[in-house]
Design an enzyme around this catalytic site. Structure first.
Site, PDB file in Angstrom:
ATOM      1  N   LYS A 283      -0.737  -4.851  11.493  1.00 20.62           N
ATOM      2  CA  LYS A 283      -1.398  -4.042  10.405  1.00 20.62           C
ATOM      3  C   LYS A 283      -0.288  -4.066   9.431  1.00 20.62           C
ATOM      4  O   LYS A 283       0.805  -3.338   9.577  1.00 20.62           O
ATOM      5  CB  LYS A 283      -1.949  -2.866  11.060  1.00 20.62           C
ATOM      6  CG  LYS A 283      -2.399  -1.996   9.786  1.00 20.62           C
ATOM      7  CD  LYS A 283      -3.076  -0.685  10.126  1.00 20.62           C
ATOM      8  CE  LYS A 283      -3.627   0.183   8.874  1.00 20.62           C
ATOM      9  NZ  LYS A 283      -4.064   1.524   9.324  1.00 20.62           N
ATOM     10  N   TRP A 284      -0.344  -4.627   8.340  1.00 22.21           N
ATOM     11  CA  TRP A 284       0.641  -4.606   7.171  1.00 22.21           C
ATOM     12  C   TRP A 284       0.246  -3.876   6.144  1.00 22.21           C
ATOM     13  O   TRP A 284      -0.819  -4.122   5.451  1.00 22.21           O
ATOM     14  CB  TRP A 284       0.759  -6.311   6.964  1.00 22.21           C
ATOM     15  CG  TRP A 284       1.687  -6.351   5.662  1.00 22.21           C
ATOM     16  CD1 TRP A 284       2.193  -5.841   4.663  1.00 22.21           C
ATOM     17  CD2 TRP A 284       2.558  -7.590   5.546  1.00 22.21           C
ATOM     18  NE1 TRP A 284       2.903  -6.270   3.796  1.00 22.21           N
ATOM     19  CE2 TRP A 284       3.121  -7.516   4.452  1.00 22.21           C
ATOM     20  CE3 TRP A 284       2.701  -8.770   6.368  1.00 22.21           C
ATOM     21  CZ2 TRP A 284       4.079  -8.503   3.883  1.00 22.21           C
ATOM     22  CZ3 TRP A 284       3.860  -9.702   5.893  1.00 22.21           C
ATOM     23  CH2 TRP A 284       4.244  -9.447   4.732  1.00 22.21           C
ATOM     24  N   ASP A 285       0.991  -2.598   5.847  1.00 22.79           N
ATOM     25  CA  ASP A 285       0.362  -1.568   4.873  1.00 22.79           C
ATOM     26  C   ASP A 285       1.338  -1.980   3.523  1.00 22.79           C
ATOM     27  O   ASP A 285       2.516  -2.597   3.517  1.00 22.79           O
ATOM     28  CB  ASP A 285       0.793  -0.316   5.447  1.00 22.79           C
ATOM     29  CG  ASP A 285      -0.354   0.586   4.907  1.00 22.79           C
ATOM     30  OD1 ASP A 285      -0.699   0.474   3.885  1.00 22.79           O
ATOM     31  OD2 ASP A 285      -0.399   2.018   5.643  1.00 22.79           O
TER      32      ASP A 285
ATOM     33  N   ASP B 138     -20.609 -33.103 -33.225  1.00 25.80           N
ATOM     34  CA  ASP B 138     -19.717 -33.858 -34.029  1.00 25.80           C
ATOM     35  C   ASP B 138     -18.557 -33.199 -34.259  1.00 25.80           C
ATOM     36  O   ASP B 138     -17.919 -32.765 -35.410  1.00 25.80           O
ATOM     37  CB  ASP B 138     -20.218 -34.337 -35.542  1.00 25.80           C
ATOM     38  CG  ASP B 138     -20.352 -33.446 -36.440  1.00 25.80           C
ATOM     39  OD1 ASP B 138     -20.649 -32.093 -35.758  1.00 25.80           O
ATOM     40  OD2 ASP B 138     -20.741 -33.224 -37.524  1.00 25.80           O
TER      41      ASP B 138
ATOM     42  N   ASP C  70      -9.203   3.682   3.175  1.00 25.43           N
ATOM     43  CA  ASP C  70      -8.730   4.846   3.927  1.00 25.43           C
ATOM     44  C   ASP C  70      -9.845   5.928   4.279  1.00 25.43           C
ATOM     45  O   ASP C  70      -9.708   7.009   5.140  1.00 25.43           O
ATOM     46  CB  ASP C  70      -7.600   5.792   3.309  1.00 25.43           C
ATOM     47  CG  ASP C  70      -6.339   5.081   3.586  1.00 25.43           C
ATOM     48  OD1 ASP C  70      -6.399   4.316   4.921  1.00 25.43           O
ATOM     49  OD2 ASP C  70      -4.913   5.324   3.352  1.00 25.43           O
TER      50      ASP C  70
ATOM     51  N   ASP D 153      -0.075   2.843  15.094  1.00 29.44           N
ATOM     52  CA  ASP D 153       0.133   2.887  13.526  1.00 29.44           C
ATOM     53  C   ASP D 153       1.413   3.489  13.047  1.00 29.44           C
ATOM     54  O   ASP D 153       2.425   3.284  13.921  1.00 29.44           O
ATOM     55  CB  ASP D 153      -1.153   3.728  12.968  1.00 29.44           C
ATOM     56  CG  ASP D 153      -1.695   3.234  11.600  1.00 29.44           C
ATOM     57  OD1 ASP D 153      -0.763   3.544  10.533  1.00 29.44           O
ATOM     58  OD2 ASP D 153      -2.448   2.567  11.599  1.00 29.44           O
TER      59      ASP D 153
ATOM     60  N   TRP E 137      -8.297   5.312  -4.718  1.00 29.80           N
ATOM     61  CA  TRP E 137      -7.908   5.382  -3.428  1.00 29.80           C
ATOM     62  C   TRP E 137      -9.014   6.207  -2.663  1.00 29.80           C
ATOM     63  O   TRP E 137      -9.737   7.125  -2.948  1.00 29.80           O
ATOM     64  CB  TRP E 137      -6.597   6.282  -3.193  1.00 29.80           C
ATOM     65  CG  TRP E 137      -6.311   6.798  -1.772  1.00 29.80           C
ATOM     66  CD1 TRP E 137      -5.821   5.710  -0.490  1.00 29.80           C
ATOM     67  CD2 TRP E 137      -6.631   7.917  -0.919  1.00 29.80           C
ATOM     68  NE1 TRP E 137      -5.918   6.203   0.399  1.00 29.80           N
ATOM     69  CE2 TRP E 137      -6.271   7.626   0.365  1.00 29.80           C
ATOM     70  CE3 TRP E 137      -7.440   9.161  -1.352  1.00 29.80           C
ATOM     71  CZ2 TRP E 137      -6.374   8.397   1.320  1.00 29.80           C
ATOM     72  CZ3 TRP E 137      -7.496   9.937  -0.597  1.00 29.80           C
ATOM     73  CH2 TRP E 137      -6.984   9.772   0.877  1.00 29.80           C
TER      74      TRP E 137
ATOM     75  N   CYS F 141      -3.482  -4.234   4.589  1.00 30.34           N
ATOM     76  CA  CYS F 141      -3.694  -2.694   4.334  1.00 30.34           C
ATOM     77  C   CYS F 141      -2.854  -2.232   3.105  1.00 30.34           C
ATOM     78  O   CYS F 141      -1.758  -2.775   3.006  1.00 30.34           O
ATOM     79  CB  CYS F 141      -3.489  -2.006   5.603  1.00 30.34           C
ATOM     80  SG  CYS F 141      -3.474  -0.243   5.213  1.00 30.34           S
TER      81      CYS F 141
ATOM     82  N   ASN G  20       2.062   1.102   0.523  1.00 29.44           N
ATOM     83  CA  ASN G  20       1.412   2.353   0.129  1.00 29.44           C
ATOM     84  C   ASN G  20       1.759   2.916  -1.344  1.00 29.44           C
ATOM     85  O   ASN G  20       1.465   4.145  -1.240  1.00 29.44           O
ATOM     86  CB  ASN G  20       1.864   3.471   1.215  1.00 29.44           C
ATOM     87  CG  ASN G  20       0.839   3.487   2.462  1.00 29.44           C
ATOM     88  OD1 ASN G  20      -0.490   3.459   2.258  1.00 29.44           O
ATOM     89  ND2 ASN G  20       1.438   3.077   3.545  1.00 29.44           N
TER      90      ASN G  20
ATOM     91  N   ARG H 187       4.869   8.684  -2.785  1.00 27.66           N
ATOM     92  CA  ARG H 187       4.832   9.050  -1.107  1.00 27.66           C
ATOM     93  C   ARG H 187       6.128   8.921  -0.597  1.00 27.66           C
ATOM     94  O   ARG H 187       6.563   8.484   0.357  1.00 27.66           O
ATOM     95  CB  ARG H 187       4.021   7.956  -0.499  1.00 27.66           C
ATOM     96  CG  ARG H 187       3.451   8.296   0.827  1.00 27.66           C
ATOM     97  CD  ARG H 187       2.764   7.314   1.711  1.00 27.66           C
ATOM     98  NE  ARG H 187       1.908   8.157   2.682  1.00 27.66           N
ATOM     99  CZ  ARG H 187       1.875   7.190   3.766  1.00 27.66           C
ATOM    100  NH1 ARG H 187       2.391   6.139   4.360  1.00 27.66           N
ATOM    101  NH2 ARG H 187       1.220   7.908   4.644  1.00 27.66           N
TER     102      ARG H 187
HETATM  103  C1  DGJ Z   1      -2.199   3.873   4.788  1.00 29.94           C
HETATM  104  C2  DGJ Z   1      -3.228   3.307   5.734  1.00 29.94           C
HETATM  105  O1  DGJ Z   1      -4.272   2.899   4.850  1.00 29.94           O
HETATM  106  C3  DGJ Z   1      -3.516   4.246   6.857  1.00 29.94           C
HETATM  107  O2  DGJ Z   1      -4.598   3.614   7.453  1.00 29.94           O
HETATM  108  C4  DGJ Z   1      -2.338   4.421   7.582  1.00 29.94           C
HETATM  109  O3  DGJ Z   1      -1.868   3.147   8.250  1.00 29.94           O
HETATM  110  C5  DGJ Z   1      -1.267   4.962   6.880  1.00 29.94           C
HETATM  111  N1  DGJ Z   1      -0.941   4.419   5.375  1.00 29.94           N
HETATM  112  C6  DGJ Z   1       0.055   5.190   7.712  1.00 29.94           C
HETATM  113  O4  DGJ Z   1       1.047   5.593   7.000  1.00 29.94           O
END
Ligand code: DGJ
Length: 749
Positions: free
Chosen positions: A470-472, A53, A542, A360, A193, A520, A474, A437
């Site tokens: 491959k599109w990173d 209720d 990685d 790469d 990482w 990536c 970082n 980096r």
């Molecule tokens: C980080 C990626 O995980 C690696 O495989 C490589 O592509 C490096 N960057 C390149 O800078």
């Protein structure tokens, strides 16, 4: 129709025979969650499972009412699903039922929000429940779609200010799930990482427990997913929930056990550093969450998520296509390459049967190290005098596809782009920008920046016959701020950044539909359900060390299919751990994923090249199983001392399977051991061939599916015994880093 509405009881029942969700309009107009999980008969009322209720919380403050959209300030003191600040600064809203719609199929989410979809309306049904808080003028639509073929419900929430004064959305979870007890273990997938998505399993305790990200991306540290399992649930049996968020930005995924032993799960955009003002007429939609339930154990839960993510989240021609075996040059050369070196590597790759070469980082600007040129997407003619085009054509003339690496959201201070547009890098005016980096993040909340990068990248890609990208990404975001938003809208920044990133993905995948995208981010920092809408595979980590990869791939597989997990064989000593695992062991691990190599084949011995040739042939012959088969986890690298792992892939019709058993270190006088497998036909006979390494297999034997799934496959001693082995099979099986692959084929007739 998988959604039933009973106007008399005011209950909705979402059902597909494998799961049921029952929601009801409570007497006060709130929406109760009467049941979620096990399939229940459709027809009866389940009102007794909720409050009898319900009339608010008078005298019962804190009573464990299960709600579909919990809000704060009205007596429910658990974590909320929605917090909205009214114009007067109060945070009390009371969404009450107005109406609902039941729709065939599943409407797309607005804008660029990634979401599951159907190809035929019969694949899902959708319930949209409209709620309103009259004093603020806030309209809320809860959307729940149930899939016909998977025990999964997709949920999102749409908010609209229908004409009142400005309100501010402070918390908008994609899903909350109220469960009536707390007898669960929570698994989250955490690490760092090079150590992504290790399962962390603990019993629920009173209070809040969970994970999240405030890094601007989903991150290596925690994954936007969680699992609840009953303490007795195993890989093969028992109740569990698997919940994932289709979002690549900041997130929160947590469970709270309340004082009466109930559990509330919530998942969505992290409420910290988030605020979304809604002026009259404006709206906001949360990302989508997927909630899978099963009583058939953790592998079955994963399977249902795998099926949906790979076939109804991933899009485009690569969704169902065989993924090429590739050679990536990163660990083979790092930045130290030129046209001739790459062509020599590509020639060797082709000679070993590989299908694609990926160039790469380091092909653009003057990028001889990671401290410069991000943002300058113009080929470096010092290294590649014939341009990207000349290199791509030469590689393709060998019979390989050609791919390149990009990191479009970043800029180095040492770049032409930064010198021309320093204000395009994220930062708070007047404050130092933190470099990581040696790079800064571009302000993808600014459409002008996205437009500029889109043009530059499109020009670079269009200049050459490119098959793969491959599109990173970082680094994470610091000093979050965009000059494109007024002060009171800066809480939108992280969300808008992520939408800007999706916008670029959308532009590139629309312009180049034939290209296979791999996401990536410093390895696996953007491995989430949302990104799969554009990039059907992601670089898993990685860390390419095979022993570590057993753990990383095991944890990743709870939510994500093998077809989405980039997995490469790299050289030894391994660059992340210094370990010297055998070439066969390395390949046998990487095969359970989108397989490739990441080393310099021109530096390999003839023997090793011949081994790789056999490995590639082994994989390509069974690629459909490895990439699209049912994946079943058998023995966890997290159990015991972690010396053993086993898993398998099986065809949906149980006619074929590959079972893998890995032993890291050999120990004298191993105990006798049989590996119980799953996913076979118990009534069938199977031809079983064991590959101890990729040389000649052991002689094929025939075994029954019933035997293999109850008594098990002979691991120690191996079945069959290798020729010349002693009674315990020792002659052939000593040595560390041993992987055995068992090929199982149903014997016809
Ligand atoms: C980080 C990626 O995980 C690696 O495989 C490589 O592509 C490096 N960057 C390149 O800078």
């Amino acid at each position: 129709m998988t959604i039933a509405w009973n106007p008399e009881t005011q209950e909705w029942h979402l059902h597909n025979g494998r799961t049921s969700w029952v929601l009801g309009v409570l007497p006060n107009g709130w929406i109760g969650l009467l049941h979620a999980g096990a399939p229940l008969a459709v027809g009866p009322s389940y009102a007794h499972l909720g409050p009898s209720d319900f009339a608010g919380f008078d005298n019962r403050v804190g009573e464990p009412v299960a709600l579909a959209l919990p809000v704060p300030g009205l007596g429910d003191f658990r974590v909320p699903g929605l917090v909205v600040e009214a114009a007067d600064g109060s945070q009390v809203v009371e969404p009450r039922y107005v109406t609902h719609r039941i729709l065939p199929g599943k409407p797309p989410l607005p804008g660029l929000l990634p979401g599951t979809y159907v190809e035929d309306d019969a694949e899902a049904d959708t319930l949209e429940i409209d709620l309103r808080d009259e004093p603020t003028g806030l309209a809320i639509t809860l959307t729940l779609s149930i899939f016909r073929d998977q025990p999964i419900v997709a949920r999102s929430v749409h908010l609209k200010n229908f004409g009142g004064a400005k309100v501010v959305v402070r918390t908008a979870m994609s899903a909350t799930l109220d469960l009536p007890d707390d007898d669960w273990n929570l698994l989250t997938f955490s690490g760092a990482w090079a150590r992504e998505r290790f399962p962390v399993d603990r019993p629920l305790v009173p209070g809040r427990q969970g994970v999240g990200s405030l890094r601007g991306g989903s991150g290596n540290e925690h994954n936007p997913s969680l699992v609840l399992r009953r303490p007795a649930t195993t890989e093969a049996a028992g109740d569990c929930w698997g919940i994932v968020l289709a979002w690549s930005g900041n997130f929160l995924a947590e469970a709270e056990v309340g004082p009466f032993g109930t559990t509330r799960v919530r998942i969505g955009v992290h409420p910290d550093q988030f605020a979304w003002p809604l002026e009259a007429g404006e709206s906001f939609t949360t990302p989508e969450a997927l909630l899978a339930w099963t009583d058939a154990g953790l592998s079955a839960m994963s399977e249902s998520l795998h099926e949906l993510l790979r076939h109804r989240m991933a899009r485009g021609p690569w969704r169902d296509a065989p993924r090429p075996v590739l050679l990536n040059n990163w660990e083979g050369t790092y930045f130290d390459f030129d046209h001739d070196r790459i062509v020599a590597m590509a020639r060797a790759a082709k000679d070993m049967g590989m299908e694609l070469f990926v160039l790469d980082d380091g092909w653009f600007g003057r990028r001889d190290s990671d401290d410069r040129s991000l943002g300058d997407w113009v080929v470096d003619r010092r290294k590649l005098p014939h341009g990207l085009d000349g290199l791509a054509r030469e590689v393709k003339s060998l019979g390989l596809g050609f791919g390149v690496w990009i990191e479009p959201e970043m800029v180095n201070p040492d770049s032409d782009l930064f010198r021309a547009h320093p204000d395009w890098a994220i930062g708070v005016p007047g404050r130092k920008r933190t470099e990581s980096r040696q790079q800064l993040v571009l302000d993808f909340a600014n459409p002008v920046v996205v437009e500029h990068i889109a043009s530059a990248i499109i020009e670079a890609i269009a200049s050459a016959p490119i098959d793969y990208i491959k599109w990173d990404w970082n680094r994470f975001i610091t000093e979050p701020f965009t000059p494109t938003l007024p002060p009171e809208r800066q809480g939108e920044f992280f969300y808008r950044y992520n939408l800007g990133m999706y916008e670029l993905y959308e532009r590139l995948t629309t312009r180049f539909p034939h290209i296979l995208f791999e996401s990536c981010a410093s390895g696996g920092a953007r491995f989430d359900a949302g990104i799969l809408a554009w990039a059907p595979q992601a670089w898993t980590s990685d860390d390419t060390d095979a022993v570590e990869r057993l753990k990383i791939q095991w944890g990743t597989s709870f939510a994500y299919p093998l077809s989405s997990m980039g997995a490469h064989v790299s050289a030894v000593p391994n660059h992340q751990t210094g370990r010297l695992a055998s070439l066969d062991f390395r390949a046998a691990v990487a095969m359970f994923g989108a397989f490739g190599y990441e080393l310099n084949p021109t530096a390999m011995s003839e023997d090793d090249l011949a081994t790789v040739r056999r490995q590639v042939a082994f994989y390509t012959e069974r690629r459909d199983l490895f990439q699209y088969g049912r994946f079943l986890r058998l023995r966890s690298p997290f159990d015991g001392d972690g010396n053993e792992t086993a898993w398998m892939v099986a065809s949906p019709d149980a006619s074929r399977a590959v079972v893998a058993h890995y032993r890291v270190l050999h120990r004298p006088w191993p105990h006798r051991d049989r590996l119980v497998v799953r996913g076979l036909d118990p009534a069938a006979r199977y031809a079983v061939t064991c590959w101890d390494g990729f040389g000649a297999p052991m002689p094929t034997v025939e075994r029954g599916g019933d035997e293999l799934m109850t008594v098990g496959l002979g691991i120690e001693p191996p079945d069959p015994m290798p020729a010349g082995a002693d009674a315990d099979g020792h002659r052939e099986v000593r040595g560390d880093f041993r992987a055995r692959l068992f090929d199982l084929r149903k014997v016809e007739g």
